[in-house]
Design an enzyme around this catalytic site. Structure first.
Site, mmCIF file in Angstrom:
data_model
loop_
_atom_site.group_PDB
_atom_site.id
_atom_site.type_symbol
_atom_site.label_atom_id
_atom_site.label_comp_id
_atom_site.label_asym_id
_atom_site.label_seq_id
_atom_site.Cartn_x
_atom_site.Cartn_y
_atom_site.Cartn_z
ATOM 1 N N ARG A 1 -13.257 -5.375 3.275
ATOM 2 C CA ARG A 1 -12.174 -5.271 4.377
ATOM 3 C C ARG A 1 -12.784 -5.366 5.734
ATOM 4 O O ARG A 1 -12.133 -4.712 6.747
ATOM 5 C CB ARG A 1 -11.483 -3.990 4.121
ATOM 6 C CG ARG A 1 -10.681 -3.856 3.032
ATOM 7 C CD ARG A 1 -9.865 -2.889 2.689
ATOM 8 N NE ARG A 1 -9.435 -2.230 3.822
ATOM 9 C CZ ARG A 1 -8.362 -2.443 4.388
ATOM 10 N NH1 ARG A 1 -7.520 -3.489 4.043
ATOM 11 N NH2 ARG A 1 -8.114 -1.696 5.503
ATOM 12 N N GLU B 1 -8.845 2.081 -1.849
ATOM 13 C CA GLU B 1 -9.614 1.658 -0.495
ATOM 14 C C GLU B 1 -10.371 2.825 0.152
ATOM 15 O O GLU B 1 -9.905 3.926 0.066
ATOM 16 C CB GLU B 1 -8.512 1.136 0.533
ATOM 17 C CG GLU B 1 -9.330 1.102 2.023
ATOM 18 C CD GLU B 1 -7.983 0.652 2.902
ATOM 19 O OE1 GLU B 1 -6.980 -0.038 2.290
ATOM 20 O OE2 GLU B 1 -8.008 0.780 3.949
ATOM 21 N N GLU C 1 -13.614 -1.452 6.550
ATOM 22 C CA GLU C 1 -12.927 -1.638 7.730
ATOM 23 C C GLU C 1 -13.626 -0.943 8.731
ATOM 24 O O GLU C 1 -13.533 -1.328 9.984
ATOM 25 C CB GLU C 1 -11.345 -0.855 7.460
ATOM 26 C CG GLU C 1 -11.320 0.659 7.607
ATOM 27 C CD GLU C 1 -9.996 1.273 7.534
ATOM 28 O OE1 GLU C 1 -9.245 0.581 6.608
ATOM 29 O OE2 GLU C 1 -9.643 2.314 7.880
ATOM 30 N N ASP D 1 -5.121 3.907 -0.045
ATOM 31 C CA ASP D 1 -6.144 3.979 0.951
ATOM 32 C C ASP D 1 -6.580 5.593 0.915
ATOM 33 O O ASP D 1 -5.645 6.513 1.142
ATOM 34 C CB ASP D 1 -5.570 3.926 2.356
ATOM 35 C CG ASP D 1 -6.954 3.559 3.222
ATOM 36 O OD1 ASP D 1 -7.975 4.227 2.984
ATOM 37 O OD2 ASP D 1 -6.645 3.264 4.371
ATOM 38 N N TYR E 1 -3.624 12.279 7.242
ATOM 39 C CA TYR E 1 -3.711 10.940 7.981
ATOM 40 C C TYR E 1 -3.293 9.863 7.116
ATOM 41 O O TYR E 1 -3.443 9.881 5.835
ATOM 42 C CB TYR E 1 -5.303 10.906 8.129
ATOM 43 C CG TYR E 1 -5.788 9.923 9.099
ATOM 44 C CD1 TYR E 1 -5.861 9.606 10.201
ATOM 45 C CD2 TYR E 1 -6.223 8.685 8.215
ATOM 46 C CE1 TYR E 1 -5.986 8.954 11.103
ATOM 47 C CE2 TYR E 1 -6.739 7.523 8.954
ATOM 48 C CZ TYR E 1 -6.423 7.616 10.448
ATOM 49 O OH TYR E 1 -6.733 6.470 11.207
ATOM 50 N N GLU F 1 -4.236 -7.260 5.255
ATOM 51 C CA GLU F 1 -3.376 -6.205 5.614
ATOM 52 C C GLU F 1 -2.631 -6.621 6.875
ATOM 53 O O GLU F 1 -2.893 -7.260 7.629
ATOM 54 C CB GLU F 1 -4.276 -4.840 5.907
ATOM 55 C CG GLU F 1 -3.323 -3.666 6.350
ATOM 56 C CD GLU F 1 -4.278 -2.583 6.623
ATOM 57 O OE1 GLU F 1 -5.400 -2.682 7.064
ATOM 58 O OE2 GLU F 1 -3.909 -1.469 6.961
ATOM 59 N N ARG G 1 0.819 -1.155 -0.023
ATOM 60 C CA ARG G 1 -0.079 0.189 -0.007
ATOM 61 C C ARG G 1 1.001 1.218 0.013
ATOM 62 O O ARG G 1 1.927 1.340 0.813
ATOM 63 C CB ARG G 1 -0.928 -0.025 1.298
ATOM 64 C CG ARG G 1 -1.791 0.988 1.307
ATOM 65 C CD ARG G 1 -2.764 1.043 2.608
ATOM 66 N NE ARG G 1 -2.059 2.100 3.503
ATOM 67 C CZ ARG G 1 -2.707 2.834 4.594
ATOM 68 N NH1 ARG G 1 -3.639 2.281 4.827
ATOM 69 N NH2 ARG G 1 -2.254 3.643 5.326
ATOM 70 N N HIS H 1 -9.002 6.862 2.285
ATOM 71 C CA HIS H 1 -9.731 7.078 3.743
ATOM 72 C C HIS H 1 -10.942 8.044 3.834
ATOM 73 O O HIS H 1 -11.186 8.933 4.450
ATOM 74 C CB HIS H 1 -8.544 7.977 4.563
ATOM 75 C CG HIS H 1 -7.579 7.190 5.158
ATOM 76 N ND1 HIS H 1 -7.455 6.203 6.169
ATOM 77 C CD2 HIS H 1 -6.260 7.083 4.537
ATOM 78 C CE1 HIS H 1 -6.438 5.633 5.930
ATOM 79 N NE2 HIS H 1 -5.533 6.214 5.404
ATOM 80 N N TRP I 1 -11.690 11.814 7.197
ATOM 81 C CA TRP I 1 -10.384 11.734 7.138
ATOM 82 C C TRP I 1 -9.559 11.922 6.022
ATOM 83 O O TRP I 1 -8.534 12.197 5.934
ATOM 84 C CB TRP I 1 -9.914 10.295 7.721
ATOM 85 C CG TRP I 1 -10.447 9.713 9.245
ATOM 86 C CD1 TRP I 1 -10.664 10.626 10.282
ATOM 87 C CD2 TRP I 1 -10.864 8.504 9.427
ATOM 88 N NE1 TRP I 1 -11.055 9.989 11.117
ATOM 89 C CE2 TRP I 1 -11.123 8.743 10.614
ATOM 90 C CE3 TRP I 1 -10.761 7.277 8.539
ATOM 91 C CZ2 TRP I 1 -11.594 7.626 11.487
ATOM 92 C CZ3 TRP I 1 -11.312 6.357 9.476
ATOM 93 C CH2 TRP I 1 -11.752 6.650 10.638
HETATM 94 O O1 KDG Z 1 -8.124 2.869 13.615
HETATM 95 C C1 KDG Z 1 -8.073 3.106 12.097
HETATM 96 C C2 KDG Z 1 -7.006 2.770 11.443
HETATM 97 O O2 KDG Z 1 -6.788 1.247 11.674
HETATM 98 C C3 KDG Z 1 -7.215 2.918 10.149
HETATM 99 O O3 KDG Z 1 -7.075 4.415 10.016
HETATM 100 C C4 KDG Z 1 -6.055 2.428 9.244
HETATM 101 O O4 KDG Z 1 -7.276 2.939 7.281
HETATM 102 C C5 KDG Z 1 -6.406 2.050 8.072
HETATM 103 C C6 KDG Z 1 -5.812 1.074 7.208
HETATM 104 O O5 KDG Z 1 -6.209 0.768 5.985
HETATM 105 O O6 KDG Z 1 -5.043 0.199 8.007
HETATM 106 MG MG MG Z 2 -7.834 2.052 5.743
#
Ligand code: KDG
Ligand code: MG
Length: 402
Positions: free
Chosen positions: A283, A236, A262, A210, A159, A339, A147, A212, A402
């Site tokens: 995920r 992602e 996630e 990612d 972030y 992951e 990633r 976010h 984020w």
């Molecule tokens: O607690 C939040 C994190 O685990 C997250 O932001 C990490 O986005 C993330 C990832 O894909 O690992």
């Molecule tokens: Mg993520």
């Protein structure tokens, strides 16, 4: 095989973790991860005050019945706190069942469907030049999937881009820190990063990114289109996923595969996404999506619709969650990727485990149960420290995803 003791253990060996330990009257114990990043004590209280008393005396082998009892019996269904608590109980009961049966949990789930669990690591750095070195580090370690995240020129911090390299800790302060975000600057920058990475590492390494949850559907569609020449394995969380229908728009515009989930905690969060084939990877994780029992249900639905698994595995998911995830990953037919962010040596010492990394794959322990434990004495030396995830704002001060 009745449940005789239920303990909630909160510890902070570098970061906070909540672990549930269930002990039977025969002296067999199992562990389950109950960590919800930045909201740890809410789950600890839910377990300690509302769940643990109802478990005492129950048959530890009735895993499905206990799951239904906690899910339907709570009346207030779903939500991250509830589903993380249920996950911890479920995971600990699978661990106990494996130990009693004398089998690693993946054998109880139908046995191995593959030789190892392909993992992806995190290459992140402030600049493109630096991130190339990070990708090289993972490729040298044998990773088949990486990633890639970088800072964005003109933005002070982003972030998902940390100072640490093999670890990653976004919950960085007792009260949320703040980042500033610009979609325009981001969309202009990301394709230039992946052009360099593909150029340097060739066509076969799997590349992931990612987002976010920071874009609208049409912005995400543009991102996916602009990344098509670099053949990513997935983007992602392109948009906030409360609106499952939002993914239809992205899908109409780009062939870049999409991963999401996630923050999901039940099958109901992704039922439309899966059934309409709006995503390619789901995920959801053991710890936040109701444990092995419920996550398997999600993966089974996904298998019917050509969606593969890609479970979250950041450092806030403890080694107990990682061990459980690996058993499921090994057994299901539609595994995609897992992951894997390494934990710190302090965390590894508190959670002794038998899973191991070898040449791009993780392998679960072959010992009965999950093959992971908690050292309670050591855990007690690391008291809880408040830590929350950051908040993101647009340049004009508006709060953003984020
Ligand atoms: O607690 C939040 C994190 O685990 C997250 O932001 C990490 O986005 C993330 C990832 O894909 O690992
Ligand atoms: Mg993520």
């Amino acid at each position: 095989m009745k449940i005789a003791d239920v303990r909630v253990i909160v510890t902070c060996p570098g970061r906070n973790f909540v672990t549930l330990k269930i002990v039977t009257d025969d002296g067999v114990h199992g562990v389950g991860d109950a960590t919800l990043n930045g909201r740890e004590l809410a789950v600890a209280a839910y377990l300690r005050d509302h769940v643990a008393p109802a478990l005492i005396g129950r048959d530890a082998s009735r895993i499905e019945d206990t799951w239904q009892y906690l899910y339907k019996g709570a009346y207030w269904r779903r939500g991250p706190v509830t589903m993380t608590a249920i996950a911890a109980v479920d995971t600990a009961l699978w661990d106990i069942l494996g130990k009693v049966a004398g089998l690693p949990v993946y054998k109880l789930l139908g046995g191995r469907s593959r030789e190892g669990v392909t993992v992806y690591g995190h290459a992140n750095a402030a600049t493109t030049d630096e991130v190339l070195a990070e990708v090289a580090r993972y490729v040298d370690l044998g990773y088949r999937a990486v990633r890639v995240q970088t800072g964005v020129p003109g933005l002070a911090s982003t972030y998902g881009v940390s100072g640490d390299k093999m670890f990653y800790e976004p919950a960085d302060a007792a009260l949320p820190t703040e980042n500033v975000w610009s979609t325009e600057k981001y969309l202009a920058h990301v394709p230039t990063v992946f052009a360099r990475v593909r150029d340097e590492f060739g066509p076969t390494v799997k590349l992931l990114h990612d987002v976010h949850h920071r874009l609208t559907p049409i912005e995400a569609a543009r991102l996916g289109k602009s990344l098509e020449p670099y053949a990513l394995t997935w983007i992602e969380d392109p948009v906030p996923a409360e609106l499952q229908e939002g993914f239809r728009l992205i899908r109409q515009h780009t062939t870049t595969p999409i991963a999401v989930g996630e923050v999901f905690n039940t099958v109901w969060d992704c039922e439309t996404l899966i059934r309409e084939q709006l995503i390619d990877y789901i995920r959801a994780t053991v710890v936040h999506a109701g444990g092995i029992t419920h996550l398997r249900r999600i993966f089974d639905l996904a298998a019917l619709h050509h969606v593969r698994s890609g479970s979250h595995g950041a450092t806030d998911l403890s080694p107990v969650c990682m061990a459980a995830a690996l058993h499921l990953d090994l057994a299901i037919p539609n595994f995609g990727l897992q992951e894997y962010m390494r934990h710190t040596p302090e965390t590894d010492a508190v959670f002794p485990h038998g899973y191991h990394y070898d040449g791009g794959y993780l392998h679960p322990a072959e010992t009965p149960g999950l093959g992971v434990d908690i050292d309670e004495e050591l855990a007690a030396r690391y008291p809880y420290r408040p830590a929350q995830l950051p908040v993101n704002r647009l340049e004009d001060g508006t709060v953003h995803s984020w």
